[in-house]
Design a protein around this motif. Structure first.
Motif, PDB file in Angstrom:
ATOM      1  N   ALA A 318       0.840  -1.197   0.000  1.00 26.72           N
ATOM      2  CA  ALA A 318       0.000   0.000   0.000  1.00 26.72           C
ATOM      3  C   ALA A 318       0.873   1.244   0.000  1.00 26.72           C
ATOM      4  O   ALA A 318       1.940   1.267   0.610  1.00 26.72           O
ATOM      5  N   TYR A 319       0.417   2.280  -0.694  1.00 19.86           N
ATOM      6  CA  TYR A 319       1.121   3.554  -0.741  1.00 19.86           C
ATOM      7  C   TYR A 319       0.159   4.661  -0.338  1.00 19.86           C
ATOM      8  O   TYR A 319      -0.965   4.723  -0.829  1.00 19.86           O
ATOM      9  N   LEU A 320       0.594   5.509   0.569  1.00 19.58           N
ATOM     10  CA  LEU A 320      -0.143   6.724   0.895  1.00 19.58           C
ATOM     11  C   LEU A 320       0.731   7.867   0.402  1.00 19.58           C
ATOM     12  O   LEU A 320       1.810   8.097   0.943  1.00 19.58           O
ATOM     13  N   ASP A 321       0.285   8.562  -0.637  1.00 15.61           N
ATOM     14  CA  ASP A 321       1.136   9.482  -1.369  1.00 15.61           C
ATOM     15  C   ASP A 321       2.260   8.638  -1.978  1.00 15.61           C
ATOM     16  O   ASP A 321       1.995   7.724  -2.746  1.00 15.61           O
ATOM     17  N   THR A 322       3.507   8.866  -1.624  1.00 15.81           N
ATOM     18  CA  THR A 322       4.594   8.048  -2.179  1.00 15.81           C
ATOM     19  C   THR A 322       5.258   7.194  -1.108  1.00 15.81           C
ATOM     20  O   THR A 322       6.277   6.570  -1.355  1.00 15.81           O
ATOM     21  N   THR A 323       4.695   7.165   0.091  1.00 26.14           N
ATOM     22  CA  THR A 323       5.299   6.445   1.200  1.00 26.14           C
ATOM     23  C   THR A 323       4.660   5.077   1.352  1.00 26.14           C
ATOM     24  O   THR A 323       3.449   4.950   1.439  1.00 26.14           O
ATOM     25  N   LYS A 324       5.478   4.054   1.396  1.00 23.60           N
ATOM     26  CA  LYS A 324       4.964   2.704   1.595  1.00 23.60           C
ATOM     27  C   LYS A 324       4.482   2.562   3.030  1.00 23.60           C
ATOM     28  O   LYS A 324       5.164   2.943   3.978  1.00 23.60           O
ATOM     29  N   ILE A 325       3.303   2.007   3.199  1.00 20.94           N
ATOM     30  CA  ILE A 325       2.726   1.845   4.524  1.00 20.94           C
ATOM     31  C   ILE A 325       2.136   0.453   4.662  1.00 20.94           C
ATOM     32  O   ILE A 325       2.075  -0.312   3.699  1.00 20.94           O
ATOM     33  N   ASP A 326       1.714   0.132   5.846  1.00 18.43           N
ATOM     34  CA  ASP A 326       1.010  -1.113   6.103  1.00 18.43           C
ATOM     35  C   ASP A 326      -0.395  -0.761   6.552  1.00 18.43           C
ATOM     36  O   ASP A 326      -0.580   0.086   7.429  1.00 18.43           O
ATOM     37  N   VAL A 327      -1.379  -1.382   5.955  1.00 14.35           N
ATOM     38  CA  VAL A 327      -2.767  -1.055   6.230  1.00 14.35           C
ATOM     39  C   VAL A 327      -3.495  -2.308   6.667  1.00 14.35           C
ATOM     40  O   VAL A 327      -3.333  -3.370   6.079  1.00 14.35           O
ATOM     41  N   LYS A 328      -4.296  -2.205   7.694  1.00 10.22           N
ATOM     42  CA  LYS A 328      -5.117  -3.327   8.154  1.00 10.22           C
ATOM     43  C   LYS A 328      -6.571  -3.087   7.784  1.00 10.22           C
ATOM     44  O   LYS A 328      -7.049  -1.958   7.801  1.00 10.22           O
ATOM     45  N   GLY A 329      -7.271  -4.158   7.494  1.00  8.77           N
ATOM     46  CA  GLY A 329      -8.711  -4.076   7.298  1.00  8.77           C
ATOM     47  C   GLY A 329      -9.135  -3.138   6.196  1.00  8.77           C
ATOM     48  O   GLY A 329     -10.138  -2.439   6.308  1.00  8.77           O
ATOM     49  N   PHE A 330      -8.415  -3.116   5.098  1.00  7.02           N
ATOM     50  CA  PHE A 330      -8.734  -2.189   4.008  1.00  7.02           C
ATOM     51  C   PHE A 330      -9.979  -2.643   3.251  1.00  7.02           C
ATOM     52  O   PHE A 330     -10.101  -3.797   2.853  1.00  7.02           O
TER      53      PHE A 330
END
Length: 432
Positions: A318-330
């Motif tokens: 997952a990317y928020l803007d250009t930063t890689k992130i970890d997302v739960k329960g998307f």
């Protein structure tokens, strides 16, 4: 009373057939960027003639002549005049059928000495089901169009229109954020915002530069881990965006349980993406009409089922803007609800008068954000910018991939306390 209606099923009436793998119907002239893929991955199902009961996959199509190339399965050539239905098969779960048939009472004085107290009104109903997100097969080579997904027609029935791009060959001098392609091929990547794949890595086109007689360049974000080399293939997939016109398409859904077939026509509605160990599409459709037959289908649909490797939650990036992130329960929804317009006739019988599209509000929800593995970062910190970020969630890699991109912002609402290992947690909810 009897009702005669035109079946919306795509039908082939055979003009000629030179063998088991050939079928010609000159009236079928559908065209696409590459006409050979228009009916690709459909199944040819003869419903008359000596080949009735057999089934064969469509592997190619020529629009100019209406010629279909079929895989083996029919056992021989079709006969002139044979009728063949074109269908797709989809393995589903959580099936929920809701066919309805209206009953309209008559006035107190019966009309024409009728024996009944009313009349049967129009049929309608709903249908819902989930299907796994799976890959469409091998990646398309340079100059080719990717195969359709198993949920292809259903996506268009949810107010989405297909955007088809063609894979291209990478040129010299590419960087991790600027990919050069052969002169005159930038047009293959139809729109900014499309996803492209190189060496299993997915990125999104943010700008397209036409080099004229020079080099064409695609600017992408987030950056690829390594600059693509000259001669590599930049793969393009089929993507879906909110329809920009009123030309929404419906789907025909056929369900058979214990030899009882129910065919729902004019199905339109909405689709959501639900996050789980195996992410799924959740379709919720309204039907304009349905027909029930106490008769098994004249073919074995099990022949068309195949075990596809599903895209797993563990594959997600997952990317928020250009930063890689970890997302739960998307979870996400295109936000396009296609609903039926109803009208009342002169005799009080309700009917349908087409559909209208509402709810253009792409958005997503998730429970927790972790930046670069640092759990101490506050949830609101990524949202201090004045403009909304672009949310991109990519499932899978190396050919089995689905990419979701949508604008997001903070949703102003009361928090929803929930238990988190014995402590109260206030999950952040975001949507467009």
């Amino acid at each position: 009373d009897y009702e005669i209606w035109l079946s919306p099923d795509p039908i082939v009436k055979v003009d000629s057939s030179s063998g088991e793998t050939n079928m010609v119907d000159a009236t079928r002239s559908e065209a696409a960027i590459n006409s050979a893929v228009f009916w690709l991955d459909y199944w040819a199902i003869p419903i008359t003639g000596t080949r009735r009961g057999r089934i064969a996959k469509v592997t190619g199509f020529t629009a100019g002549t209406g010629t279909f190339v079929l895989a083996t399965g029919l056992g021989g050539a079709l006969a002139v005049g044979d009728v063949v239905v074109l269908r797709k098969f989809l393995e589903v779960s959580n099936l929920a059928l809701g066919p309805t048939e209206e009953y309209i009472p008559r006035p107190q004085s019966r009309v024409n000495m009728s024996r009944g107290d009313g009349v049967v009104g129009p049929r309608a109903g709903s249908i819902g089901f989930n299907t796994q997100i799976v890959g469409t097969g091998s990646l398309s080579a340079a100059g080719s169009v990717a195969n359709t997904g198993s949920a292809h027609g259903l996506m268009q029935a949810c107010g989405l229109e297909e955007v088809i791009a063609t894979s291209a060959t990478v040129g010299a001098g590419s960087t991790t954020t600027a990919i050069t392609v052969a002169t005159g091929t930038w047009e293959r990547f139809v729109k900014v915002g499309m996803a492209v794949m190189w060496n299993g890595n997915v990125s999104f086109i943010t700008a397209i530069t036409d080099g004229g007689v020079g080099v064409d360049t695609l600017t992408v974000s987030p950056a690829l881990p390594v600059a693509p080399a000259s001669g590599d293939v930049l793969y393009a997939g089929r993507m879906y965006e909110l329809a920009t016109d009123a030309d929404t398409l419906g789907a025909v859904v056929e369900v058979e349980v214990d030899g009882v077939r129910t065919t729902f026509t004019g199905c339109k509605g909405n689709v959501e993406i639900t996050d789980a160990a195996v992410p799924e599409f959740a379709f919720s459709l309204q039907a304009d009409h349905w027909v029930r037959e106490i008769e098994a289908a004249p073919y074995n649909p099990g022949t068309a089922y195949h075990t596809s490797v599903p895209v797993l939650q563990s594959d997600r990036i997952a990317y928020l803007d250009t930063t890689k992130i970890d997302v739960k329960g998307f979870t996400a929804t295109p936000g396009t609800a296609v609903t039926r317009k109803t009208v009342q006739g002169a005799s009080g019988v309700n009917g349908g008068a087409g559909y209208h599209v509402t709810g253009y509000a792409p958005g997503g929800t998730w429970r927790e954000i972790l930046l670069s593995g640092v759990e101490t970062v506050g949830r609101d910190l990524p949202f201090t910018a004045r403009t909304s970020y672009a949310m991109a969630v990519v499932y899978g890699s190396h050919g089995k991939c689905i990419a979701v991109r949508m604008p997001v912002a903070r949703l102003i609402q009361s928090p929803h306390p929930e238990d988190a290992d014995g402590m109260a947690e206030h999950p952040a909810v975001f949507e467009a």
